[in-house]
Design a protein around this motif. Structure first.
Motif, PDB file in Angstrom:
ATOM      1  N   THR A  50     -10.709  -4.029  11.156  1.00 39.82           N
ATOM      2  CA  THR A  50     -10.337  -3.813   9.757  1.00 39.82           C
ATOM      3  C   THR A  50      -8.907  -3.292   9.647  1.00 39.82           C
ATOM      4  N   PRO A  51      -8.259  -3.582   8.519  1.00 39.03           N
ATOM      5  CA  PRO A  51      -6.896  -3.070   8.327  1.00 39.03           C
ATOM      6  C   PRO A  51      -6.883  -1.537   8.375  1.00 39.03           C
ATOM      7  N   LYS A  52      -5.816  -1.008   8.913  1.00 36.34           N
ATOM      8  CA  LYS A  52      -5.669   0.453   8.986  1.00 36.34           C
ATOM      9  C   LYS A  52      -5.094   0.969   7.663  1.00 36.34           C
ATOM     10  N   GLN A  53      -5.645   2.069   7.175  1.00 29.99           N
ATOM     11  CA  GLN A  53      -5.176   2.623   5.906  1.00 29.99           C
ATOM     12  C   GLN A  53      -3.799   3.272   6.108  1.00 29.99           C
ATOM     13  N   ARG A  54      -2.839   2.902   5.258  1.00 38.00           N
ATOM     14  CA  ARG A  54      -1.471   3.424   5.447  1.00 38.00           C
ATOM     15  C   ARG A  54      -0.725   3.561   4.108  1.00 38.00           C
ATOM     16  N   PRO A  55      -1.292   4.295   3.167  1.00 38.30           N
ATOM     17  CA  PRO A  55      -0.591   4.487   1.879  1.00 38.30           C
ATOM     18  C   PRO A  55       0.628   5.387   2.043  1.00 38.30           C
ATOM     19  N   PHE A  56       1.667   5.120   1.248  1.00 46.41           N
ATOM     20  CA  PHE A  56       2.837   6.003   1.314  1.00 46.41           C
ATOM     21  C   PHE A  56       2.777   7.094   0.245  1.00 46.41           C
ATOM     22  N   ASP A 103      -4.762  15.394   5.573  1.00 51.54           N
ATOM     23  CA  ASP A 103      -5.165  15.602   6.971  1.00 51.54           C
ATOM     24  C   ASP A 103      -5.208  14.314   7.784  1.00 51.54           C
ATOM     25  N   HIS A 104      -5.552  13.189   7.133  1.00 53.76           N
ATOM     26  CA  HIS A 104      -5.815  11.969   7.898  1.00 53.76           C
ATOM     27  C   HIS A 104      -4.808  10.849   7.685  1.00 53.76           C
ATOM     28  N   LEU A 105      -3.967  10.955   6.673  1.00 52.49           N
ATOM     29  CA  LEU A 105      -3.015   9.871   6.413  1.00 52.49           C
ATOM     30  C   LEU A 105      -1.580  10.362   6.557  1.00 52.49           C
ATOM     31  N   GLY A 106      -1.439  11.456   7.282  1.00 55.37           N
ATOM     32  CA  GLY A 106      -0.128  12.099   7.396  1.00 55.37           C
ATOM     33  C   GLY A 106       0.933  11.217   8.029  1.00 55.37           C
ATOM     34  N   GLY A 107       0.531  10.214   8.777  1.00 51.88           N
ATOM     35  CA  GLY A 107       1.509   9.364   9.419  1.00 51.88           C
ATOM     36  C   GLY A 107       2.336   8.554   8.437  1.00 51.88           C
ATOM     37  N   THR A 108       1.727   8.195   7.318  1.00 54.58           N
ATOM     38  CA  THR A 108       2.439   7.353   6.344  1.00 54.58           C
ATOM     39  C   THR A 108       2.626   8.050   4.997  1.00 54.58           C
TER      40      THR A 108
END
Ligand SMILES: [Zn+2]
Length: 269
Positions: A50-56, A103-108
């Motif tokens: 599945t696509p990885k979640q990556r909202p900005f 906590d979980h989408l901090g990369g993007t």
């Protein structure tokens, strides 16, 4: 992308969306193409799973059907982490959702947006409760509704105080007073929520994140955020940083063209 670039992208997207409909002059409507990365829809055969979640950006908006979050910012799938509740208030589920995003989408994730909108029904009801407290009896036993409205009453009270200090006690007799109080409360509610998010989630733990606020104006399709210095206030803005900042913000709200035009609407008794 950093938080400044994320802010420019959202403001630019809203500006494009608002301008798109400026030239709508017949019944054929308009078409807008939103670029979509096929990988965000699972269409890349070279990538398994599945696509990885990556909202900005994460956006807290109202449930109001006239304010479709992705559309008004010209964004597509996997761009925004959207939370929508009536009145865009900071209830526990909202705070839990934001906590998850941080906590979980901090990369993007670079930006958290609180977006109110003009004519919001939740803030309108809160203002009507404030202006006629006897109406509160009708919702006294409706705790689900009170859970949305009760937290707004302090913002309405503060906005009413500011209107009186700016225009004098006679302001409550202006025909447009109720509308001005509603619109001032809507933008103050969004700014206070963004301030709360900045304090609770961002300041120490993830300094690269920023919280911003704005109000989507249904009539113009533009986002409005009044700020000091007499600037028009188009686009999302950073919330006040402290009490002095809130005082300057409140001055900017009551001195804005929008609130002045609300007060002038209608005629005097
Ligand atoms: Zn609303």
């Amino acid at each position: 992308m950093d938080s400044h670039a994320a802010l420019r992208r959202l403001n630019g997207g809203n500006s494009d969306f608002a301008a798109l409909l400026d030239h709508l002059n017949d019944e054929s409507g308009v078409q807008q193409i939103i670029p979509v990365d096929p990988r965000d829809l699972g269409l890349d055969s070279n990538v398994a799973g599945t696509p990885k979640q990556r909202p900005f950006a994460a956006v807290l908006g109202c449930s109001d059907a006239r304010v479709p979050i992705e559309l008004i910012f010209n964004e597509g799938p996997n761009d925004l982490f959207v939370i929508r509740v009536a009145g865009n208030g900071l209830g526990m589920e909202v705070l839990g959702s934001l906590k998850y995003a941080v906590d979980h989408l901090g990369g993007t994730l670079k930006l958290i947006v609180v977006l109110g909108h003009s004519g919001c029904g939740a803030l309108t009801t809160a203002v009507d409760m404030f202006l006629s407290p006897s109406n509160y009896v009708t919702i006294a036993a409706m705790h689900s509704v009170r859970n949305i409205l009760d937290r707004s009453l302090i913002v309405v009270q503060a906005s009413a105080n500011k209107l009186i200090s700016a225009f004098g006690p006679g302001v409550t007799r202006y025909p447009g007073y109720r509308k001005a109080l509603i619109e001032a409360s809507i933008v103050t509610n969004a700014a206070l929520s963004a301030y709360s998010i900045q304090q609770e989630f961002i300041t120490h733990a993830v300094p690269e994140l920023q919280a911003v606020y704005g109000v989507y104006i249904l009539e113009t399709r533009e986002v409005w955020a009044p700020r000091s210095g007499g600037i028009k206030g188009t686009g999302l803005a950073s919330p006040p940083r402290d009490l002095a900042g809130f005082s300057a913000f409140a001055d900017a709200v009551v001195q804005s063209e929008r609130i002045a035009s609300c007060l002038k609407s209608g005629t005097f008794d």
